[in-house]
Enzyme design. Structure first.
Site, short mmCIF file in Angstrom:
data_model
loop_
_atom_site.label_atom_id
_atom_site.label_comp_id
_atom_site.label_asym_id
_atom_site.label_seq_id
_atom_site.Cartn_x
_atom_site.Cartn_y
_atom_site.Cartn_z
N MET A 1 0.84 -1.20 0.00
CA MET A 1 0.00 0.00 0.00
C MET A 1 0.88 1.25 0.00
O MET A 1 0.81 2.06 -0.89
CB MET A 1 -0.93 -0.03 1.21
CG MET A 1 -1.97 1.05 1.25
SD MET A 1 -3.32 0.70 2.38
CE MET A 1 -2.49 0.48 3.93
N CYS A 2 1.70 1.43 1.04
CA CYS A 2 2.71 2.49 1.12
C CYS A 2 2.11 3.90 1.23
O CYS A 2 1.01 4.17 0.77
CB CYS A 2 3.67 2.45 -0.06
SG CYS A 2 4.58 0.90 -0.20
N GLY A 3 2.87 4.78 1.84
CA GLY A 3 2.48 6.18 1.96
C GLY A 3 3.60 7.08 1.52
O GLY A 3 4.77 6.85 1.86
#
Length: 298
Positions: A1-3
């Site tokens: 997902m990561c931000g």
């Protein structure tokens, strides 16, 4: 997902607060990827001096005499600032590539995180708040920076698998998404002499942009080309010595939001990453369009 987060300052009076603002933005994105985190800070230009930011899992031993040993190897003075598992080595910019080669022999376990006039990259396994605290990122100043908190999907949870990735002088990239043709592209780039050191698909994306720019493209042109040459879905935020760029793939399934005021341009995977920025209530806020390159420079 990561931000992903990014902050490009137009107002120089905010530069002492860059690290503080970027840290707050990144910590807000923790639940999008809690296994590792990193930040790239673009600080002041030190004239003829360049910087190698390096990392070691055995910093106390590897860094003890690294400045003296490296200085002897390249025939130039090398200063060192140690920050936890990382160190910033300053030397004449003309000696940077020679120093990288010498490091491989002198300290084979030391990894180069970034190289350039202004860039410093700090990244490690762990929560963003812990990674930022270890390197005192909130105390750093600069003109712009990008950050990433990771949920590993395509490579191991390691320091070298964390973002940002730097594959060119004063260049770095963070990525949310997945590239499907990274293995074939990795082989092509390495045949052309491009340095790629991990199995992370994001590093291939960074190396591709560096390769395009080394062959005459501007960052904007390289980002445009990525829309044709990179398969998969991606949101890229890219840093250069004087600029900051964003591009999303034509499908644009990964979330992204931007805000601009007279003082800054900001990027976040979600709007909540931006809510504590000064003047955000009056900012122009929008979702970056698919297959559209955005770029700002000083």
């Amino acid at each position: 997902m990561c931000g992903i987060v990014g902050l490009f300052l137009k107002d120089r009076s905010l530069e002492p607060k860059l690290g503080e603002m970027l840290t707050d933005m990144l910590v807000t994105m923790t639940d999008r990827g809690p296994d590792s985190a990193g930040i790239a800070i673009y600080g002041s230009d030190a004239g003829d001096l360049g910087k190698l930011t390096v990392q070691s899992d055995n910093a106390s031993a590897d860094f003890e005499t690294i400045g003296v040993d490296l200085g002897k190897a390249i025939g130039a003075q090398v200063s060192i600032r140690v920050k936890d598992t990382h160190a910033v080595l300053e030397m004449p910019m003309s000696k940077i590539e020679e120093a990288r080669g010498a490091l491989a022999d002198l300290r084979p376990n030391v990894r180069v995180m970034s190289a350039g006039d202004t860039i410093e990259i700090y990244k490690e396994v762990g929560l963003p708040k812990d990674v930022a605290a270890r390197f005192e990122v909130s105390k750093m100043s600069g003109s712009h920076g990008i950050g990433h908190t990771r949920m590993a999907t395509e490579s191991a949870v390691t320091t070298m698998g964390a973002h940002p990735f730097s594959t060119g002088t004063d260049q770095c990239l963070v990525h949310n998404g997945s590239l499907s043709n990274h293995n074939s592209l990795r082989r092509k780039l390495m045949r052309d002499g491009v340095r790629i050191e991990s199995q992370n698909d994001t590093e291939v994306g960074a190396a591709y942009l560096s390769w395009k720019m080394q062959n005459g493209s501007t960052l904007g042109e390289a980002l445009e080309s990525s829309l044709e040459d990179l398969d998969g879905f991606f949101t890229f935020v890219v840093g250069t010595k004087d600029g900051f760029g964003v591009v999303r793939d034509p499908i644009a399934c990964k979330p992204a939001v931007m805000a601009e005021t007279d003082q800054y341009v900001a990027f976040g995977s979600e709007y909540r990453a931006l809510v504590n920025l000064p003047g955000i209530e009056d900012a122009r806020v929008w979702e970056p369009e698919p297959a559209t390159v955005y770029f700002w420079n000083h």
